[in-house]
Design a protein around this motif. Structure first.
Motif, PDB file in Angstrom:
ATOM      1  N   VAL A  60       0.859  -1.192   0.000  1.00 47.47           N
ATOM      2  CA  VAL A  60       0.000   0.000   0.000  1.00 47.47           C
ATOM      3  C   VAL A  60       0.895   1.242   0.000  1.00 47.47           C
ATOM      4  CG1 VAL A  60      -1.913   1.190   1.113  1.00 47.47           C
ATOM      5  CG2 VAL A  60      -1.642  -1.295   1.420  1.00 47.47           C
ATOM      6  N   PRO A  61       0.964   1.961  -1.125  1.00 49.88           N
ATOM      7  CA  PRO A  61       1.756   3.194  -1.140  1.00 49.88           C
ATOM      8  C   PRO A  61       1.183   4.218  -0.172  1.00 49.88           C
ATOM      9  CG  PRO A  61       1.224   2.487  -3.362  1.00 49.88           C
ATOM     10  CD  PRO A  61       0.353   1.669  -2.427  1.00 49.88           C
ATOM     11  N   GLY A  62       2.068   4.948   0.486  1.00 56.17           N
ATOM     12  CA  GLY A  62       1.634   6.014   1.404  1.00 56.17           C
ATOM     13  C   GLY A  62       2.821   6.886   1.740  1.00 56.17           C
ATOM     14  N   VAL A  94       3.521  -0.964   3.843  1.00 58.08           N
ATOM     15  CA  VAL A  94       3.217   0.413   3.450  1.00 58.08           C
ATOM     16  C   VAL A  94       4.531   1.017   2.959  1.00 58.08           C
ATOM     17  CG1 VAL A  94       2.334   2.661   4.185  1.00 58.08           C
ATOM     18  CG2 VAL A  94       1.377   0.540   5.149  1.00 58.08           C
ATOM     19  N   VAL A  95       4.534   1.493   1.722  1.00 62.13           N
ATOM     20  CA  VAL A  95       5.780   1.888   1.050  1.00 62.13           C
ATOM     21  C   VAL A  95       5.648   3.299   0.502  1.00 62.13           C
ATOM     22  CG1 VAL A  95       7.319   1.345  -0.877  1.00 62.13           C
ATOM     23  CG2 VAL A  95       6.291  -0.510   0.446  1.00 62.13           C
ATOM     24  N   SER A  96       6.700   4.115   0.682  1.00 66.43           N
ATOM     25  CA  SER A  96       6.691   5.474   0.147  1.00 66.43           C
ATOM     26  C   SER A  96       7.679   5.608  -1.010  1.00 66.43           C
ATOM     27  CB  SER A  96       7.082   6.489   1.223  1.00 66.43           C
ATOM     28  OG  SER A  96       7.277   7.769   0.607  1.00 66.43           O
ATOM     29  N   LEU A  97       7.255   6.328  -2.022  1.00 67.03           N
ATOM     30  CA  LEU A  97       8.118   6.510  -3.183  1.00 67.03           C
ATOM     31  C   LEU A  97       9.213   7.537  -2.898  1.00 67.03           C
ATOM     32  CD1 LEU A  97       7.997   5.182  -5.943  1.00 67.03           C
ATOM     33  CD2 LEU A  97       6.792   7.177  -6.806  1.00 67.03           C
ATOM     34  N   GLY A  98       8.891   8.450  -1.962  1.00 65.59           N
ATOM     35  CA  GLY A  98       9.875   9.499  -1.670  1.00 65.59           C
ATOM     36  C   GLY A  98       9.272  10.574  -0.801  1.00 65.59           C
ATOM     37  N   ASP A  99      10.113  11.458  -0.311  1.00 65.37           N
ATOM     38  CA  ASP A  99       9.669  12.488   0.646  1.00 65.37           C
ATOM     39  C   ASP A  99       9.074  13.685  -0.061  1.00 65.37           C
ATOM     40  OD1 ASP A  99      12.475  11.721   2.856  1.00 65.37           O
ATOM     41  OD2 ASP A  99      10.531  10.753   2.497  1.00 65.37           O
ATOM     42  N   TYR A 100       7.939  13.469  -0.703  1.00 63.16           N
ATOM     43  CA  TYR A 100       7.136  14.533  -1.330  1.00 63.16           C
ATOM     44  C   TYR A 100       5.719  13.995  -1.335  1.00 63.16           C
ATOM     45  CZ  TYR A 100       8.554  11.169  -4.799  1.00 63.16           C
ATOM     46  OH  TYR A 100       8.828   9.981  -5.432  1.00 63.16           O
ATOM     47  N   VAL A 101       4.719  14.867  -1.580  1.00 58.81           N
ATOM     48  CA  VAL A 101       3.315  14.434  -1.449  1.00 58.81           C
ATOM     49  C   VAL A 101       2.648  14.308  -2.813  1.00 58.81           C
ATOM     50  CG1 VAL A 101       1.074  14.974  -0.439  1.00 58.81           C
ATOM     51  CG2 VAL A 101       3.173  15.523   0.804  1.00 58.81           C
ATOM     52  N   LEU A 102       2.116  13.130  -3.088  1.00 57.63           N
ATOM     53  CA  LEU A 102       1.333  12.885  -4.299  1.00 57.63           C
ATOM     54  C   LEU A 102      -0.145  12.936  -3.929  1.00 57.63           C
ATOM     55  CD1 LEU A 102       3.417   9.804  -5.521  1.00 57.63           C
ATOM     56  CD2 LEU A 102       3.555  12.148  -6.434  1.00 57.63           C
ATOM     57  N   ASN A 103      -1.019  12.851  -4.928  1.00 59.71           N
ATOM     58  CA  ASN A 103      -2.467  12.886  -4.652  1.00 59.71           C
ATOM     59  C   ASN A 103      -3.069  11.502  -4.462  1.00 59.71           C
ATOM     60  OD1 ASN A 103      -2.696  15.635  -4.696  1.00 59.71           O
ATOM     61  ND2 ASN A 103      -2.956  15.695  -6.933  1.00 59.71           N
ATOM     62  N   CYS A 108      -4.267   1.219  -4.231  1.00 60.63           N
ATOM     63  CA  CYS A 108      -4.011   2.639  -4.510  1.00 60.63           C
ATOM     64  C   CYS A 108      -5.010   3.506  -3.739  1.00 60.63           C
ATOM     65  CB  CYS A 108      -4.167   2.923  -6.006  1.00 60.63           C
ATOM     66  SG  CYS A 108      -3.051   1.971  -7.031  1.00 60.63           S
ATOM     67  N   GLY A 109      -4.516   4.211  -2.754  1.00 58.66           N
ATOM     68  CA  GLY A 109      -5.398   5.109  -1.994  1.00 58.66           C
ATOM     69  C   GLY A 109      -5.565   6.430  -2.737  1.00 58.66           C
ATOM     70  N   ARG A 110      -6.597   7.168  -2.330  1.00 58.32           N
ATOM     71  CA  ARG A 110      -6.841   8.538  -2.837  1.00 58.32           C
ATOM     72  C   ARG A 110      -7.407   9.347  -1.669  1.00 58.32           C
ATOM     73  NH1 ARG A 110      -5.261  11.212  -7.685  1.00 58.32           N
ATOM     74  NH2 ARG A 110      -3.847   9.570  -8.458  1.00 58.32           N
ATOM     75  N   TYR A 111      -7.809  10.571  -1.959  1.00 57.09           N
ATOM     76  CA  TYR A 111      -8.327  11.456  -0.887  1.00 57.09           C
ATOM     77  C   TYR A 111      -7.260  11.614   0.207  1.00 57.09           C
ATOM     78  CZ  TYR A 111     -12.526  10.000  -3.385  1.00 57.09           C
ATOM     79  OH  TYR A 111     -13.438   9.706  -4.383  1.00 57.09           O
ATOM     80  N   GLU A 112      -7.670  11.552   1.470  1.00 59.52           N
ATOM     81  CA  GLU A 112      -6.693  11.669   2.565  1.00 59.52           C
ATOM     82  C   GLU A 112      -6.056  10.318   2.876  1.00 59.52           C
ATOM     83  OE1 GLU A 112      -7.174  15.068   1.866  1.00 59.52           O
ATOM     84  OE2 GLU A 112      -5.784  14.705   3.539  1.00 59.52           O
ATOM     85  N   GLY A 113      -6.578   9.245   2.263  1.00 59.37           N
ATOM     86  CA  GLY A 113      -6.057   7.898   2.539  1.00 59.37           C
ATOM     87  C   GLY A 113      -7.178   6.925   2.833  1.00 59.37           C
TER      88      GLY A 113
END
Ligand code: JD8
Length: 389
Positions: free
Chosen positions: A87-89, A137-146, A113-118
């Motif tokens: 789950v990307p986050g 729970v995996v993050s692509l990087g330290d920036y915020v996607l939608n 794939c989550g959307r909204y606030e999660g």
């Protein structure tokens, strides 16, 4: 490998029909299935979100549609196998090449794939506890996607290309950035002069040893300039420190050597390997006649290398890395350290390894070593040398 993706924007994943991943799907190497979360709603508006308990901005994804969607995916597999759920986050563990390699070993991955606030937190608990899934729970990087879709596109590509057969020439995987902790070397193609700029002469020399050495230096220089953090990267809990071996290291060193050379014996199908037959006393005695370095991480002896002078040749041997840490660049680091400690007057570096020791040979060739026809110490071994630059 089977991959299932659940999203409220399934068309977002259409890019997975293209290029290498698309071809791998046609060739049956990857079985990628995309599911629309709204297909698992039952109201006229196909509702997947609602207001957050406790107030606050935005909307939260409802648990029921997710439970039904994940249940539907899991039910498509045979009862004995379950997917690993990713789950990307933005708060997840960083996605890295090491994690890509780990996920590429899984037979079945599912992505939410989550959307909204999660997504409602109880969906993660339901997946773990009720469906019995391993959830990452995996993050692509330290920036915020939608949303999670962009992350899933990147993760599926990074993982899919590591699945055997997806990339035609697996060799090309070896020298990539992040594969062994170094960035890539600069690359060139025709014409040899363009816009008044020439291709570096060494690349036109046909001298593969010199080309490999130049590329290795370029990788080091680029990494030092652009990603010095990678050069000092710790491979887990705590930095790896290389120090001169002492008598106190001998018991652990002998143990590590035995473990590593059993691997070599299996790879080369022989027990006639001097390193395998070194006793505790042999290892202790070697400290008096050679220079041995040990690598420790959080106090654990995880690697070692031995050096000795023979005229103007600096012989490097007994290079070993704990099996659980192999493939992360420590071997390269120990080799560089052994080379860097060579005294003045040394003109060549030499080493032996098994003719069938593929990983070792790959490491040495990448570092600029080349086979010689020198008589190897034992049958089934090979000797490689490199000119000191
Ligand atoms: C999944 C919803 C948006 C996130 C409120 C903006 C990954 N590296 C990354 N950055 N952002 C994500 C990501 C963002 C997501 C979702 C992944 C689901 N959003 C939310 C929290 C703040 N909006 C990501 N991987």
């Amino acid at each position: 490998m089977r991959i299932d993706v659940v999203s409220i924007f399934p068309d977002y994943l259409a890019a997975l029909d293209l290029s290498l991943i698309g071809k791998a799907r046609q060739d049956g190497l990857l079985d990628v299935r995309v599911h629309d979360l709204r297909d698992h709603t039952h109201d006229r508006h196909r509702t997947v979100d609602d207001t957050p308990y406790g107030g606050g901005a935005g909307m939260v994804m409802k648990p029921q549609p997710w439970a039904e969607a994940l249940g539907h995916v899991v039910a498509q597999g045979d009862p004995s196998t379950k997917p690993r759920l990713v789950v990307p986050g933005p708060g997840g563990q960083p996605f890295t090449q090491a994690l890509a390699r780990e996920l590429a070993r899984e037979p079945w991955l599912a992505f939410a794939c989550g959307r909204y606030e999660g997504i409602d937190e109880r969906v993660y608990e339901h997946a773990r506890e009720d469906l019995g899934l391993e959830v990452s729970v995996v993050s692509l990087g330290d920036y915020v996607l939608n949303g999670g879709e962009v992350a899933v596109l990147a993760i599926v590509e990074a993982v899919g290309r590591l699945v055997p057969g997806v990339i035609g020439n697996a060799e090309s995987l070896v020298e990539e950035s992040h594969e062994d902790g170094l960035l890539e070397y600069p690359i060139y193609t025709k014409p040899r002069t363009w816009n008044g700029r020439d291709v570096p002469e060494v690349l036109l020399s046909g001298n593969h040893g010199a080309i490999a050495a130049w590329r290795h230096e370029q990788r080091l220089a680029r990494t030092a300039a652009r990603r010095p953090d990678l050069l000092h990267a710790s491979h887990g809990d705590g930095d790896i420190e290389i120090t001169a071996a002492t008598a106190g290291d001998v018991p652990e060193l002998a143990l590590l050597m035995r473990a590593c050379w059993v691997q070599e014996a299996l790879a080369n199908d022989t027990l006639e390997i001097p390193a395998l037959r070194e006793s505790l006393d042999d290892v202790r005695a070697s400290l008096d006649t050679t220079r041995t370095w040990v690598a420790r991480r959080a106090g654990r002896l995880v690697g070692a290398v031995r050096t000795s002078r023979h005229g103007d040749d600096w012989h490097i041997g007994r290079l070993c890395v704990a099996p659980d840490l192999q493939g992360r660049g420590l071997g390269r680091r120990l080799l560089e350290h052994a080379e860097s400690t060579a005294p003045d007057g040394i003109r060549t570096f030499s080493l032996h390894t098994g003719a069938k020791s593929a990983d070792n040979l790959r490491l040495y060739k990448k570092a600029g070593y080349r086979f010689t026809d020198a008589v190897p110490p034992v049958p089934g071994a090979v000797t490689l040398v490199k000119r000191r630059r």
